[in-house]
Design an enzyme around this catalytic site. Structure first.
Site, PDB file in Angstrom:
ATOM      1  N   SER A  49      40.198  22.047  78.326  1.00 19.80           N
ATOM      2  CA  SER A  49      39.744  20.684  77.999  1.00 19.80           C
ATOM      3  C   SER A  49      40.110  20.420  76.542  1.00 19.80           C
ATOM      4  O   SER A  49      40.385  21.360  75.785  1.00 19.80           O
ATOM      5  CB  SER A  49      38.222  20.626  78.172  1.00 19.80           C
ATOM      6  OG  SER A  49      37.682  19.472  77.570  1.00 19.80           O
ATOM      7  N   TYR A  87      29.964  24.560  76.937  1.00 22.77           N
ATOM      8  CA  TYR A  87      31.195  24.038  77.540  1.00 22.77           C
ATOM      9  C   TYR A  87      32.381  24.298  76.610  1.00 22.77           C
ATOM     10  O   TYR A  87      33.413  24.831  77.041  1.00 22.77           O
ATOM     11  CB  TYR A  87      31.028  22.536  77.805  1.00 22.77           C
ATOM     12  CG  TYR A  87      32.199  21.883  78.515  1.00 22.77           C
ATOM     13  CD1 TYR A  87      32.421  22.070  79.869  1.00 22.77           C
ATOM     14  CD2 TYR A  87      33.084  21.052  77.820  1.00 22.77           C
ATOM     15  CE1 TYR A  87      33.486  21.461  80.522  1.00 22.77           C
ATOM     16  CE2 TYR A  87      34.151  20.437  78.458  1.00 22.77           C
ATOM     17  CZ  TYR A  87      34.346  20.650  79.813  1.00 22.77           C
ATOM     18  OH  TYR A  87      35.409  20.039  80.451  1.00 22.77           O
TER      19      TYR A  87
HETATM   20  P1  NAD Z   1      33.837  17.119  88.885  1.00 17.01           P
HETATM   21  O1  NAD Z   1      32.529  17.140  88.174  1.00 17.01           O
HETATM   22  O2  NAD Z   1      34.335  15.831  89.461  1.00 17.01           O
HETATM   23  O3  NAD Z   1      33.743  18.287  89.972  1.00 17.01           O
HETATM   24  C1  NAD Z   1      34.777  18.604  90.817  1.00 17.01           C
HETATM   25  C2  NAD Z   1      34.278  19.554  91.889  1.00 17.01           C
HETATM   26  O4  NAD Z   1      33.812  20.808  91.377  1.00 17.01           O
HETATM   27  C3  NAD Z   1      33.087  19.018  92.713  1.00 17.01           C
HETATM   28  O5  NAD Z   1      33.512  18.810  94.044  1.00 17.01           O
HETATM   29  C4  NAD Z   1      32.065  20.152  92.640  1.00 17.01           C
HETATM   30  O6  NAD Z   1      31.307  20.303  93.824  1.00 17.01           O
HETATM   31  C5  NAD Z   1      32.937  21.362  92.349  1.00 17.01           C
HETATM   32  N1  NAD Z   1      32.254  22.533  91.801  1.00 17.01           N
HETATM   33  C6  NAD Z   1      31.360  22.559  90.783  1.00 17.01           C
HETATM   34  N2  NAD Z   1      30.948  23.821  90.567  1.00 17.01           N
HETATM   35  C7  NAD Z   1      31.597  24.614  91.459  1.00 17.01           C
HETATM   36  C8  NAD Z   1      31.576  26.016  91.736  1.00 17.01           C
HETATM   37  N3  NAD Z   1      30.790  26.850  91.036  1.00 17.01           N
HETATM   38  N4  NAD Z   1      32.359  26.499  92.721  1.00 17.01           N
HETATM   39  C9  NAD Z   1      33.143  25.663  93.448  1.00 17.01           C
HETATM   40  N5  NAD Z   1      33.184  24.330  93.240  1.00 17.01           N
HETATM   41  C10 NAD Z   1      32.430  23.807  92.255  1.00 17.01           C
HETATM   42  O7  NAD Z   1      34.927  17.715  87.875  1.00 17.01           O
HETATM   43  P2  NAD Z   1      36.333  17.116  87.363  1.00 17.01           P
HETATM   44  O8  NAD Z   1      36.066  16.022  86.402  1.00 17.01           O
HETATM   45  O9  NAD Z   1      37.248  16.903  88.492  1.00 17.01           O
HETATM   46  O10 NAD Z   1      36.825  18.363  86.483  1.00 17.01           O
HETATM   47  C11 NAD Z   1      37.650  19.401  86.996  1.00 17.01           C
HETATM   48  C12 NAD Z   1      37.998  20.340  85.865  1.00 17.01           C
HETATM   49  O11 NAD Z   1      38.600  19.624  84.787  1.00 17.01           O
HETATM   50  C13 NAD Z   1      36.791  21.065  85.255  1.00 17.01           C
HETATM   51  O12 NAD Z   1      37.151  22.387  84.905  1.00 17.01           O
HETATM   52  C14 NAD Z   1      36.499  20.257  84.013  1.00 17.01           C
HETATM   53  O13 NAD Z   1      35.806  20.991  83.029  1.00 17.01           O
HETATM   54  C15 NAD Z   1      37.896  19.890  83.581  1.00 17.01           C
HETATM   55  N6  NAD Z   1      37.927  18.698  82.709  1.00 17.01           N
HETATM   56  C16 NAD Z   1      37.451  17.502  83.157  1.00 17.01           C
HETATM   57  C17 NAD Z   1      37.484  16.414  82.284  1.00 17.01           C
HETATM   58  C18 NAD Z   1      36.956  15.061  82.706  1.00 17.01           C
HETATM   59  O14 NAD Z   1      36.904  14.166  81.843  1.00 17.01           O
HETATM   60  N7  NAD Z   1      36.598  14.855  83.954  1.00 17.01           N
HETATM   61  C19 NAD Z   1      37.990  16.561  80.989  1.00 17.01           C
HETATM   62  C20 NAD Z   1      38.459  17.800  80.588  1.00 17.01           C
HETATM   63  C21 NAD Z   1      38.429  18.873  81.456  1.00 17.01           C
END
Ligand code: NAD
Length: 259
Positions: free
Chosen positions: A140, A153
């Protein structure tokens, strides 16, 4: 783009919604054989109904025993693995360090960091014999900046970069590449939840925080999940065959984060 992703075997963790879901769909569209796991049974069921050709399994990747069962299923279903997308991650608590509960710290590190280790240790024995593979770990912008009120985080996302660079050194001679992606603020449910929690912690309005998030990027925009998915596919494709050990931002050039 050539069709070099066709018939490749991919595991996307946490792929039932958000960035993972869009990534899994892009791999399917490119002709890859896709396995998706998620912790959310309802979301996973909906995903399976939407994409009947994908294989799915309920699994919490923060639990090593569940990851073992997941990889047994992946081996049986796909007969090996070419690409692993360690996408699972949770935002964790929004709290100053002294207000952060140890259990919340542990869970945030488990899902954002330990899960990638649990999956890699099972994926590598599947990839090494083929002398081919690519692993993409989700970091991230929080892995490149300090992030006020998001210590667990940020700590996990910085650690993912160190883990990825070390992984790349260990597996390069087997033709396997490892990279981390650092998305900025990605539009979607999760960003809405993050802004809501930040608003509660700071007393500032969600609209103000949203405007500030956009203002702190050179391109004056949020990132879309498709932008992140495109980079993941690029890194797995032949076009990315000389790219390893990198932490690549897809963040509209974010120049300040979480202050
Ligand atoms: P999200 O919150 O939309 O979650 C995506 C999925 O993760 C959900 O379906 C949830 O059920 C699943 N999940 C959560 N914990 C889990 C576990 N222990 N085992 C299996 N599945 C699990 O997340 P997102 O926004 O799609 O983010 C995906 C990745 O990208 C993450 O690693 C997040 O930290 C990273 N990220 C996201 C952003 C953002 O702005 N959304 C920014 C930087 C990094």
């Amino acid at each position: 783009m050539s069709n070099d992703l066709k018939d490749k075997r991919v595991l996307v963790t946490a792929g039932a919604s958000g960035i993972g879901r869009v990534t899994a769909n892009e791999f399917l569209a490119a002709g890859a054989r896709v396995f998706v796991c998620d912790i959310d049974a309802k979301a996973l069921q909906a995903y399976q109904a939407e994409q009947p050709t994908a294989a799915t399994m309920l699994a919490d990747v923060a639990d090593a025993a569940q990851v073992d069962r997941l990889f047994d299923a992946v081996s049986a279903k796909l007969g090996g693995l070419d690409f692993l997308v360690n996408n699972a991650g949770i935002a964790g608590p929004t709290a100053n360090i002294e207000d952060c509960a140890p259990a919340d710290w542990d869970r945030t590190l488990r899902v954002n960091l330990d899960a990638a280790f649990f999956c890699c240790r099972r994926a590598l024995p599947l990839m090494k014999p083929n002398r081919f593979g690519a692993i993409v770990n989700m970091s991230s912008t929080a892995g490149k900046y300090g992030f006020a009120r998001r210590a667990p985080y940020a700590a996990a996302k910085w650690a993912i970069i160190g883990f990825t660079k070390t992984l790349a050194l260990e597996v390069g001679e087997y033709g396997i590449r490892a990279n981390a992606i650092c998305p900025g603020a990605v539009e979607g449910d999760r960003m809405d939840r993050v802004l809501k929690a930040d608003s509660k912690a700071t007393g500032r309005s969600i609209e103000e925080l949203r405007a500030e998030t956009v203002r702190d990027t050179a391109l004056k925009t949020f990132v879309g999940p498709g932008d992140v998915a495109a980079m993941i596919l690029y890194l797995c494709s032949d076009a990315g065959r000389r790219i390893s050990g990198q932490a690549i931002s897809v963040d509209a050039y974010t120049f300040a984060a979480g202050v």
